[in-house]
Design a protein around this motif. Structure first.
Motif, PDB file in Angstrom:
ATOM      1  N   ARG A 164      33.707 -77.323 -11.440  1.00 33.74           N
ATOM      2  CA  ARG A 164      32.045 -77.551 -12.104  1.00 33.74           C
ATOM      3  C   ARG A 164      32.783 -78.690 -13.778  1.00 33.74           C
ATOM      4  N   VAL A 165      31.846 -79.813 -13.356  1.00 42.76           N
ATOM      5  CA  VAL A 165      32.134 -81.152 -14.319  1.00 42.76           C
ATOM      6  C   VAL A 165      30.780 -81.540 -15.122  1.00 42.76           C
ATOM      7  N   LEU A 166      30.917 -82.034 -16.345  1.00 42.24           N
ATOM      8  CA  LEU A 166      29.786 -82.639 -17.252  1.00 42.24           C
ATOM      9  C   LEU A 166      30.522 -83.469 -17.536  1.00 42.24           C
ATOM     10  N   TYR A 167      29.778 -85.025 -17.388  1.00 39.45           N
ATOM     11  CA  TYR A 167      30.331 -86.088 -17.926  1.00 39.45           C
ATOM     12  C   TYR A 167      28.884 -85.827 -19.508  1.00 39.45           C
ATOM     13  N   LEU A 168      29.789 -86.778 -20.308  1.00 36.95           N
ATOM     14  CA  LEU A 168      29.005 -86.096 -21.617  1.00 36.95           C
ATOM     15  C   LEU A 168      29.175 -88.384 -22.104  1.00 36.95           C
ATOM     16  N   ASN A 169      27.962 -88.831 -22.323  1.00 33.51           N
ATOM     17  CA  ASN A 169      28.154 -90.116 -23.059  1.00 33.51           C
ATOM     18  C   ASN A 169      29.529 -90.160 -24.286  1.00 33.51           C
ATOM     19  N   THR A 170      29.512 -91.071 -24.304  1.00 32.01           N
ATOM     20  CA  THR A 170      30.261 -91.170 -25.831  1.00 32.01           C
ATOM     21  C   THR A 170      29.829 -90.670 -27.283  1.00 32.01           C
ATOM     22  N   ALA A 171      28.155 -90.801 -26.920  1.00 33.06           N
ATOM     23  CA  ALA A 171      28.138 -90.196 -29.022  1.00 33.06           C
ATOM     24  C   ALA A 171      27.689 -88.873 -28.909  1.00 33.06           C
ATOM     25  N   GLN A 172      28.425 -88.298 -27.769  1.00 30.45           N
ATOM     26  CA  GLN A 172      28.407 -87.372 -27.840  1.00 30.45           C
ATOM     27  C   GLN A 172      29.777 -86.563 -29.231  1.00 30.45           C
ATOM     28  N   ILE A 173      31.130 -86.706 -29.060  1.00 28.41           N
ATOM     29  CA  ILE A 173      32.094 -86.608 -29.052  1.00 28.41           C
ATOM     30  C   ILE A 173      32.644 -87.911 -30.543  1.00 28.41           C
ATOM     31  N   ASP A 174      32.691 -88.072 -31.422  1.00 25.76           N
ATOM     32  CA  ASP A 174      33.087 -89.205 -32.255  1.00 25.76           C
ATOM     33  C   ASP A 174      34.714 -90.024 -31.146  1.00 25.76           C
ATOM     34  N   VAL A 175      34.457 -91.242 -31.274  1.00 25.80           N
ATOM     35  CA  VAL A 175      35.447 -91.447 -30.622  1.00 25.80           C
ATOM     36  C   VAL A 175      36.661 -91.332 -31.436  1.00 25.80           C
ATOM     37  N   ASP A 176      36.936 -91.144 -32.587  1.00 22.32           N
ATOM     38  CA  ASP A 176      38.276 -91.389 -33.271  1.00 22.32           C
ATOM     39  C   ASP A 176      39.068 -90.149 -32.740  1.00 22.32           C
ATOM     40  N   LEU A 177      38.717 -89.408 -32.052  1.00 22.11           N
ATOM     41  CA  LEU A 177      39.182 -88.599 -31.089  1.00 22.11           C
ATOM     42  C   LEU A 177      39.609 -88.443 -30.414  1.00 22.11           C
ATOM     43  N   VAL A 178      39.689 -89.495 -29.643  1.00 21.00           N
ATOM     44  CA  VAL A 178      40.058 -89.865 -28.362  1.00 21.00           C
ATOM     45  C   VAL A 178      41.999 -89.766 -28.875  1.00 21.00           C
ATOM     46  N   GLY A 179      42.452 -89.807 -29.288  1.00 23.69           N
ATOM     47  CA  GLY A 179      43.836 -89.546 -29.350  1.00 23.69           C
ATOM     48  C   GLY A 179      44.251 -87.983 -29.564  1.00 23.69           C
ATOM     49  N   ARG A 180      43.513 -87.864 -30.517  1.00 24.19           N
ATOM     50  CA  ARG A 180      43.672 -86.052 -30.116  1.00 24.19           C
ATOM     51  C   ARG A 180      43.530 -85.434 -28.960  1.00 24.19           C
ATOM     52  N   ALA A 181      42.127 -85.958 -27.872  1.00 26.14           N
ATOM     53  CA  ALA A 181      42.426 -85.192 -26.451  1.00 26.14           C
ATOM     54  C   ALA A 181      43.178 -85.564 -26.496  1.00 26.14           C
ATOM     55  N   VAL A 182      43.599 -86.675 -25.911  1.00 27.27           N
ATOM     56  CA  VAL A 182      44.880 -87.098 -25.470  1.00 27.27           C
ATOM     57  C   VAL A 182      46.210 -86.546 -25.613  1.00 27.27           C
ATOM     58  N   ASP A 183      46.055 -85.493 -26.665  1.00 28.06           N
ATOM     59  CA  ASP A 183      47.488 -84.983 -27.105  1.00 28.06           C
ATOM     60  C   ASP A 183      47.113 -83.031 -26.905  1.00 28.06           C
ATOM     61  N   ARG A 184      45.726 -82.697 -26.310  1.00 28.07           N
ATOM     62  CA  ARG A 184      45.660 -81.392 -25.743  1.00 28.07           C
ATOM     63  C   ARG A 184      44.409 -80.984 -25.052  1.00 28.07           C
ATOM     64  N   PRO A 185      44.325 -82.110 -23.300  1.00 26.01           N
ATOM     65  CA  PRO A 185      42.793 -81.790 -23.511  1.00 26.01           C
ATOM     66  C   PRO A 185      42.672 -80.427 -22.746  1.00 26.01           C
ATOM     67  N   VAL A 186      43.839 -79.881 -22.995  1.00 31.72           N
ATOM     68  CA  VAL A 186      43.501 -78.005 -22.558  1.00 31.72           C
ATOM     69  C   VAL A 186      43.234 -77.276 -23.502  1.00 31.72           C
ATOM     70  N   LEU A 187      42.160 -76.861 -23.753  1.00 25.58           N
ATOM     71  CA  LEU A 187      41.259 -75.745 -24.270  1.00 25.58           C
ATOM     72  C   LEU A 187      41.427 -74.052 -24.031  1.00 25.58           C
ATOM     73  N   HIS A 188      42.410 -73.729 -24.475  1.00 23.10           N
ATOM     74  CA  HIS A 188      42.343 -72.125 -24.598  1.00 23.10           C
ATOM     75  C   HIS A 188      40.996 -71.056 -24.721  1.00 23.10           C
ATOM     76  N   ASP A 189      39.353 -70.907 -24.528  1.00 23.97           N
ATOM     77  CA  ASP A 189      38.657 -70.692 -25.846  1.00 23.97           C
ATOM     78  C   ASP A 189      37.949 -69.541 -24.867  1.00 23.97           C
TER      79      ASP A 189
END
Length: 278
Positions: free
Chosen positions: A86-111
């Motif tokens: 199941r996928v949600l496509y969230l528009n870019t206003a939902q998460i700060d684009v400055d955080l793209v680099g952090r998401a690239v480094d760790r896309p997997v969230l154990h939560d």
């Protein structure tokens, strides 16, 4: 014989979500591609393997995967039976684009908390008419995602704000039938969406959407006992359609609107046998 893919996709009436995509694939392999939105993925069966920024990752069932916009990735099944996701496509206003680099480094969230909240959001999005609930759930999910990317999961929760909670309650009381989006409420009260949800829930012990649904059910009860036809009550009380009305009414009251209406004096008078005048 290869099983046929199962795909369901729709665009909900919830600001911030561009698309909801549910799929089961037995042998489909995604080529390298990008999205212009954030991809929030949960896997319900099997496991997905993908490459992101030349690094290999896996998406098993317990985790949440967040793929940033405009970063190439692919994907295919790890297990022989394929995967269900199941996928949600969230528009870019939902998460700060400055955080793209952090998401690239760790896309997997154990939560586990986040995994459960995403599951609840998907369940809510499946029912038209529950947009305020979906907006509230999305606000909490978005906050949690940002906390992961910013390493702020241990930050203290927001302080109580009874004034803003009461002001939101007054707003909801004034828009029982026509409803009110979380964004509109936040703009009117000059605060943030997530703060509204948390402040209201802390003050009254329920989320804003639960309060609004309760008010609508109360209105529906009065209309039913006053003799209004069940088929007319749904829209008169602010529900999306008959199915939306019946589902929430039964969950709150414990019986269907039709059965409830038949307990009222208006129904008993209309169904009483007529007698001839002497």
């Amino acid at each position: 014989m290869t099983a046929s893919p199962e795909v369901t996709a729709w665009r909900p009436r919830v600001e911030g979500i561009d698309e909801v995509f549910h799929a089961r694939f037995a042998d489909h392999a995604y080529p390298m591609h990008t999205h212009d939105s954030w991809t929030l993925l949960v896997v319900d069966e099997g496991m997905v393997r993908y490459d992101l920024d030349r690094h290999e990752h896996g998406a098993p069932r317990p985790v949440v995967t967040l793929l940033p916009p405009h970063v190439p990735h692919n994907g295919d099944a790890v297990t022989p039976d394929g995967f269900r996701k199941r996928v949600l496509y969230l528009n870019t206003a939902q998460i700060d684009v400055d955080l793209v680099g952090r998401a690239v480094d760790r896309p997997v969230l154990h939560d586990p908390w986040l995994r459960h909240r995403v599951h609840q959001l998907h369940q809510t999005l499946a029912h038209p008419g529950d947009e305020l609930e979906a907006q509230s759930r999305l606000a909490l999910v978005r906050e949690r995602l940002a906390a992961h990317l910013l390493d702020r999961l241990g930050a203290p929760p927001p302080v109580r704000d009874p004034r803003i909670a009461r002001e939101l309650r007054d707003l909801l009381d004034g828009h029982v039938v026509e409803g009110l989006s979380l964004r509109d409420a936040a703009q009117r009260l000059h605060t943030h969406h997530t703060h509204l949800v948390r402040a209201f829930s802390r003050e009254f012990g329920m989320a804003p959407h639960q309060y609004l649904t309760g008010r609508r059910v109360d209105l529906a009860r009065r209309l039913l006992l006053g003799g209004m036809r069940v088929s007319d009550v749904a829209s008169a009380a602010g529900f999306y359609d008959q199915s939306h009305f019946s589902r929430h009414f039964k969950r709150v009251v414990g019986t269907s609107p039709g059965r409830y209406a038949r307990t009222g004096p208006a129904y008993r008078r209309s169904s009483a046998p007529r007698t001839n005048a002497a």
